[in-house]
Design an enzyme around this catalytic site. Sequence first.
Site, PDB file in Angstrom:
ATOM      1  N   HIS A   1      47.568-121.385 -44.111  1.00  0.00           N
ATOM      2  CA  HIS A   1      47.509-122.070 -42.903  1.00  0.00           C
ATOM      3  C   HIS A   1      46.608-123.304 -43.025  1.00  0.00           C
ATOM      4  O   HIS A   1      46.934-124.527 -42.683  1.00  0.00           O
ATOM      5  CB  HIS A   1      47.051-121.624 -41.518  1.00  0.00           C
ATOM      6  CG  HIS A   1      47.065-122.216 -40.213  1.00  0.00           C
ATOM      7  ND1 HIS A   1      47.992-121.883 -39.115  1.00  0.00           N
ATOM      8  CD2 HIS A   1      46.560-123.219 -39.660  1.00  0.00           C
ATOM      9  CE1 HIS A   1      48.094-122.733 -38.349  1.00  0.00           C
ATOM     10  NE2 HIS A   1      46.989-123.473 -38.750  1.00  0.00           N
ATOM     11  N   GLU A   2      45.240-123.041 -43.447  1.00  0.00           N
ATOM     12  CA  GLU A   2      44.130-124.311 -43.477  1.00  0.00           C
ATOM     13  C   GLU A   2      44.430-124.947 -44.883  1.00  0.00           C
ATOM     14  O   GLU A   2      44.151-126.150 -44.726  1.00  0.00           O
ATOM     15  CB  GLU A   2      42.863-123.307 -43.474  1.00  0.00           C
ATOM     16  CG  GLU A   2      42.444-122.463 -42.481  1.00  0.00           C
ATOM     17  CD  GLU A   2      42.610-123.110 -40.852  1.00  0.00           C
ATOM     18  OE1 GLU A   2      42.616-124.334 -40.985  1.00  0.00           O
ATOM     19  OE2 GLU A   2      42.867-122.595 -40.114  1.00  0.00           O
TER      20      GLU A   2
ATOM     21  N   HIS B   1      46.685-127.582 -43.888  1.00  0.00           N
ATOM     22  CA  HIS B   1      46.079-128.703 -43.259  1.00  0.00           C
ATOM     23  C   HIS B   1      45.325-129.761 -44.313  1.00  0.00           C
ATOM     24  O   HIS B   1      45.223-130.842 -44.181  1.00  0.00           O
ATOM     25  CB  HIS B   1      45.012-128.353 -42.250  1.00  0.00           C
ATOM     26  CG  HIS B   1      45.472-127.678 -41.010  1.00  0.00           C
ATOM     27  ND1 HIS B   1      46.554-128.109 -40.288  1.00  0.00           N
ATOM     28  CD2 HIS B   1      45.110-126.596 -40.015  1.00  0.00           C
ATOM     29  CE1 HIS B   1      46.753-127.379 -39.191  1.00  0.00           C
ATOM     30  NE2 HIS B   1      45.958-126.410 -39.028  1.00  0.00           N
TER      31      HIS B   1
END
Length: 277
Positions: free
Chosen positions: A174-175, A178
């Site tokens: 997820h990160e 980003h």
Amino acid sequence: MPSQPPDSPAPEAPTSTTPTEPPSSSPSTSTSAPTTPAFPRIVENDPRRTGFDPRTAWWVNYFKILAGGVTPEGAFHYREQRYRENEARDCARCDKFRDWAFAYSPTVRFLRERVADLNGTLDKDNVLCRRCPARLTEDGQVHRASGGFSPGHGILICANEVRNRNHLEDTLAHEMVHAWDHLRWKVDWVGDKDLKHAACTEIRAAMLSGECRWTREAWTRGNWTLTQQFQDCVRRRAVQSVLARPRCKDDVQAVKVVNQVWDSCFTDTRPFDEVYR
């Protein structure tokens, strides 16, 4: 007496709060600058009210919880104390899972390569495992996170919130989405211009990381919906993350901005060819 200090089960944390560096403070004469909504007061523990006394041995408080002598508020504070006491153990376990993901996870390895293609670097020096304190506010809400991304620092994994290796893999992926988005488009993380950048990257991260696959939604979160389950999960988690942004006024604005960018961002699977997890 149990030989190993047990911890009370905690609800699943949102995957990301995406912490960012605060904007530089400079004088301004503008009267239209965005304001940060007032955050509800953080509730501190009062043993007389909650039944949890941090000066008492952990096992005494544990059995008081089992016997119903501690309120839910007290159980929250007990859990946070246990996290503080077990910080070194949790961080070592998280570091081990992180190193495994960098070495063996197809998703994490692919994202790491795509970040490198954009002249970025993600490794154990800027993907860090740390304890993340949760907050209980006077409105009864518990505010916790599993990790975050900061353009100036890297990725934070909340070691005390990591349940197992698969959970860390999803959180790290997820990160890393980003991080790729930031290198590719220079995302307006705080939302000084508008919140569309934040909404789009949260949609993409929830969609591509694997955190919304059916097995995790059903078995971990208890959402057994057979139709639109994936879309509902991505939308819900994107709204939660946008709501945590300092420029977001309320849940109405969070839902509105996610809806505004949904069609274009939900179909954008870059740097993947399609949704694999």
